[in-house]
Design a protein around this motif. Structure first.
Motif, PDB file in Angstrom:
ATOM      1  N   PHE A 180     -24.007 -17.521  20.688  1.00 43.38           N
ATOM      2  CA  PHE A 180     -25.136 -16.598  20.782  1.00 43.38           C
ATOM      3  C   PHE A 180     -25.813 -16.490  19.418  1.00 43.38           C
ATOM      4  N   SER A 181     -27.126 -16.492  19.401  1.00 47.22           N
ATOM      5  CA  SER A 181     -27.879 -16.347  18.159  1.00 47.22           C
ATOM      6  C   SER A 181     -28.793 -15.143  18.251  1.00 47.22           C
ATOM      7  N   GLY A 182     -28.503 -14.139  17.445  1.00 46.72           N
ATOM      8  CA  GLY A 182     -29.361 -12.971  17.415  1.00 46.72           C
ATOM      9  C   GLY A 182     -30.759 -13.300  16.933  1.00 46.72           C
ATOM     10  N   GLU A 228     -20.290 -17.800  26.856  1.00 48.21           N
ATOM     11  CA  GLU A 228     -19.612 -18.621  25.853  1.00 48.21           C
ATOM     12  C   GLU A 228     -19.162 -19.961  26.422  1.00 48.21           C
ATOM     13  N   ALA A 229     -18.662 -19.955  27.642  1.00 43.70           N
ATOM     14  CA  ALA A 229     -18.067 -21.161  28.214  1.00 43.70           C
ATOM     15  C   ALA A 229     -19.086 -22.054  28.913  1.00 43.70           C
ATOM     16  N   VAL A 231     -17.730 -25.476  21.304  1.00 41.03           N
ATOM     17  CA  VAL A 231     -17.150 -24.342  22.032  1.00 41.03           C
ATOM     18  C   VAL A 231     -15.666 -24.213  21.701  1.00 41.03           C
ATOM     19  N   GLU A 232     -14.990 -25.349  21.568  1.00 36.55           N
ATOM     20  CA  GLU A 232     -13.550 -25.327  21.334  1.00 36.55           C
ATOM     21  C   GLU A 232     -13.184 -25.077  19.879  1.00 36.55           C
ATOM     22  N   TYR A 233     -13.967 -25.600  18.953  1.00 36.82           N
ATOM     23  CA  TYR A 233     -13.562 -25.588  17.549  1.00 36.82           C
ATOM     24  C   TYR A 233     -14.432 -24.709  16.652  1.00 36.82           C
ATOM     25  N   SER A 234     -15.151 -23.754  17.212  1.00 40.45           N
ATOM     26  CA  SER A 234     -15.922 -22.823  16.381  1.00 40.45           C
ATOM     27  C   SER A 234     -15.685 -21.404  16.861  1.00 40.45           C
ATOM     28  N   GLU A 235     -15.810 -20.465  15.942  1.00 36.60           N
ATOM     29  CA  GLU A 235     -15.677 -19.045  16.247  1.00 36.60           C
ATOM     30  C   GLU A 235     -16.836 -18.307  15.597  1.00 36.60           C
ATOM     31  N   PRO A 236     -17.336 -17.266  16.242  1.00 33.92           N
ATOM     32  CA  PRO A 236     -18.543 -16.602  15.722  1.00 33.92           C
ATOM     33  C   PRO A 236     -18.356 -15.947  14.361  1.00 33.92           C
ATOM     34  N   MET A 237     -17.163 -15.450  14.053  1.00 36.39           N
ATOM     35  CA  MET A 237     -16.951 -14.749  12.799  1.00 36.39           C
ATOM     36  C   MET A 237     -16.492 -15.676  11.673  1.00 36.39           C
TER      37      MET A 237
END
Length: 670
Positions: free
Chosen positions: A208-210, A368-369, A419-425
């Motif tokens: 998601f991109s604000g 997300e998925a 999707v598998e190898y990134s996290e938003p924070m």
């Protein structure tokens, strides 16, 4: 004989004019000095400025300082409401006004009519001046009558909306000190909440991109942002800064707000004249709203600053506590609110706000998925950020999409890896923006950042396709007939040069495109060596010049391009060589936490800490240092190349691994 009373009480209007007539006068003078007066002055000059309306926006353009007009538009109607209904916030004045032999509804309507008339008359007078001027002189180079009529409608509708909003807030609060402040908070509330929640989802929802959702929507969520961010208008129906739908919506909103104000005013208790919130049922809503917003803001601050979910939760608690205490103090009008009952209520409100924030991301799990099925994708686009895609749309430059089955499959595979190898924070140095257009007309956009090397193979597969390479290097899509001229911009030295000869344009474009097509993925992802810039001024299909040129970097490794530059005698002036570098300094890459930062930031910190570098002079030693890599996130040595040894800010930062570093550098630090 029956006593007859007039529906219009002129004494009330006289009293209103004495109280707030000055606002009407200021409104008239402000608009007069910004609109008719500049027109008169320019018409009387020997060489009047007759810019085409479509280029300057007419009355909404720069000549008539629309930004300053907007200041009067956004401030004075609110001031009118604040001063006109100030008697509601003073107990004696409120008692006196409501003791008059006139019903509450009629009293409210009288004041509303007074305020609206005093706001619209200044606008109408200035419009009449413009119309009369158009009869006397030729003003077609300044504005059209359609443009002037739209200006009139815009100012009338927005003045009424802002005034009615101020009146509505005035019926809800008994404090003059916060009347105007709460009015603007109310006007900005939808946009503000949208902004805060979008940033919060950006922190908690992967992909998601604000920024994207804000760019597309936030402008229209508040009349203030709608006015301030509106593009210039030519006055034509197809080119209005605020659409007719928006104006009708704002007009309808004014009617709805009037109805709410009328109901609340009728039921408002006189003894609430000095209370922050006059409607008892809204006080819990006020407390929860302030608590929720400050909790959200606190979580964003600590979460973004420290990239930690734990700190984000801490920010929720701290921000929620602060907001709850402030709301209670405002309602009670005292700071002495600390008692046992407060703790219980604090737990309820802050706990409720935290629960809403914790549950909010759960509704986005499918987001997300979600990855589209390949057969549903018509075309795809991928870049290093939404900004590149947006710039294409702003400039009107063609966007290179991926349409082949192989190319779309490679993008989908990269999407799965992200999707598998990134996290938003988790902050990463690699940014990805993915855009799909599906066969049902729907658009899907995602944005990611990651530092995980496991996405490298999937990214390589995308950029090694012909379409992926075209996205990375837009110059590959150009034909010589489209290019009007080429600009050579040396990096850090000399003056830019322009090539206009058709034969030379064709030769340089062909050489550059051959070099770009022959680049390996490693050379694309990790360029090394010094560079300069080439930009192309391009004509579109209608033979109009595209404002923003296509631009790319040229490295020493571009053999065909550098050979062409040497043949034309442009190489020495265009490319950076050892003779252009006055001095170089080499730092060893620190092993502590700085190692996860960008090289330039690390260099700045090492300079601030006074770390002693290896100073290098002489063309023989500087030449191998020019082959360093740019913007890498790891390495053994950081090199700053100074174009001018008297100006340490005029430099280029490159990096080396131990294997690639010159021998004299390794020997010095070993």
């Amino acid at each position: 004989m029956r006593l007859k009373t007039s529906l219009f009480n002129k004494e009330i209007f006289k009293q209103d004019f004495r109280a707030v007539g000055w606002i009407s006068i200021v409104y008239f003078l402000g608009l007069f000095f910004l609109v008719p007066l500049p027109l008169f002055m320019d018409l009387n000059t020997a060489t009047p400025t007759t810019l085409p309306v479509e280029n300057d926006g007419g009355l909404l353009g720069s000549m008539f300082a629309f930004e300053l007009q907007a200041v009067f538009l956004l401030i004075l109607p609110v001031l009118m409401a604040v001063f006109l209904f100030r008697y509601l916030q003073t107990r004696d004045a409120s008692d006196f006004a409501h003791s008059l032999p006139i019903s509450r509804g009629r009293l409210l309507n009288h004041h509303l009519v007074s305020g609206i008339v005093l706001l619209l008359v200044p606008v109408l007078l200035n419009f009449i001046i413009l119309v009369v001027t158009s009869w006397i002189a030729d003003v077609s180079g300044y504005f059209t009558m359609g443009n002037a009529a739209y200006w009139l409608v815009l100012f009338c509708v927005m003045s009424i909306l802002l005034f009615m909003t101020g009146v509505f807030v005035g019926t809800l609060t008994g404090l003059s000190a916060v009347h105007a402040v709460i009015t603007y908070i109310f006007l900005l509330f939808p946009a503000g909440m949208y902004l805060l929640i979008s940033y919060y989802l950006d922190m908690t929802i992967n992909g998601f991109s604000g920024v994207i959702v804000q760019e597309e929507t936030i402008q229209h969520l508040s009349p203030i942002t709608d006015v301030l961010t509106a593009p210039p208008s030519s006055g034509e129906a197809s080119d209005l800064p605020l659409s007719q739908v928006s104006l009708w919506t704002y007009g309808l909103a004014s009617v709805v707000i009037y109805g709410l104000s009328y109901v609340i005013y009728q039921r408002r208790a006189l003894e609430t004249a000095t209370k922050a919130v006059t409607v008892p049922a809204l006080r819990p809503v006020f407390k929860f709203g302030v608590t929720f917003c400050t909790a959200l803001l606190g979580g964003m601050y600590f979460g973004l600053s420290l990239s930690s979910y734990g700190w984000m939760v801490f920010g929720w608690g701290l921000g929620g506590t602060f907001g709850y205490m402030v709301s209670v103090m405002l309602l009670e009008k005292t700071w002495r609110v600390f008692h046992i009952r407060l703790i219980k209520n604090w737990l309820v409100y802050t706990g409720s706000a935290g629960a809403v924030l914790a549950l909010l991301p759960l509704g986005w799990q499918s987001y997300e998925a979600y990855i589209p099925e390949q057969e549903t994708v018509v075309k795809a686009y991928i870049s290093e950020g939404y900004g590149e895609y947006e710039q294409h749309q702003i400039d009107g430059t063609p966007i290179s999409y991926i349409t082949s089955g192989e190319g779309i499959e490679s993008v989908l595979n990269l999407h799965e890896a992200l999707v598998e190898y990134s996290e938003p924070m988790v902050i990463g140095e690699d940014y990805f923006f993915i855009h799909y257009e599906l066969e049902n007309g729907r658009e899907v956009q995602r944005q990611y950042q990651t530092a995980d090397p496991r996405i490298e193979a999937a990214r390589q597969a995308v950029y090694e396709t012909e379409e992926g390479r075209n996205i990375r290097y837009p110059a590959l899509t150009l034909e010589s007939g489209q290019v009007d001229r080429i600009h050579l911009d040396p990096n850090g030295k000399g003056r830019p040069q322009t090539i206009m000869d058709d034969e030379k344009v064709t030769g340089l474009l062909k050489a550059l495109q051959e070099d770009l097509r022959s680049q390996s993925y490693e050379e694309m992802a990790h360029p090394s060596g010094m560079y300069s810039w080439i930009s192309f001024r391009v004509r579109d299909e209608s033979n109009e010049i595209i404002t923003n040129p296509y631009q790319t970097t040229v490295y020493e490794a571009y053999e065909r391009t550098t050979a062409w530059l040497k043949k034309e005698g442009l190489y020495e002036e265009f490319m950076v060589g050892p003779g252009d570098i006055a001095e170089a300094v080499v730092f060893e890459w620190p092993e502590e936490q700085l190692a996860d930062d960008y090289p330039r930031f690390i260099y700045d910190r090492l300079m601030e800490q006074g770390v002693e570098p290896l100073a290098v002079e002489g063309d023989e030693k500087i030449e191998p240092l020019l082959q360093g890599e740019h913007n890498q996130d790891s390495g053994a040595y950081i090199v700053a190349l100074y174009y001018d040894d008297t100006n340490k800010d005029h430099n280029e930062i490159v990096t080396f691994t131990k294997e690639n570093a010159p021998d004299f550098v390794r020997q010095y630090f070993e």
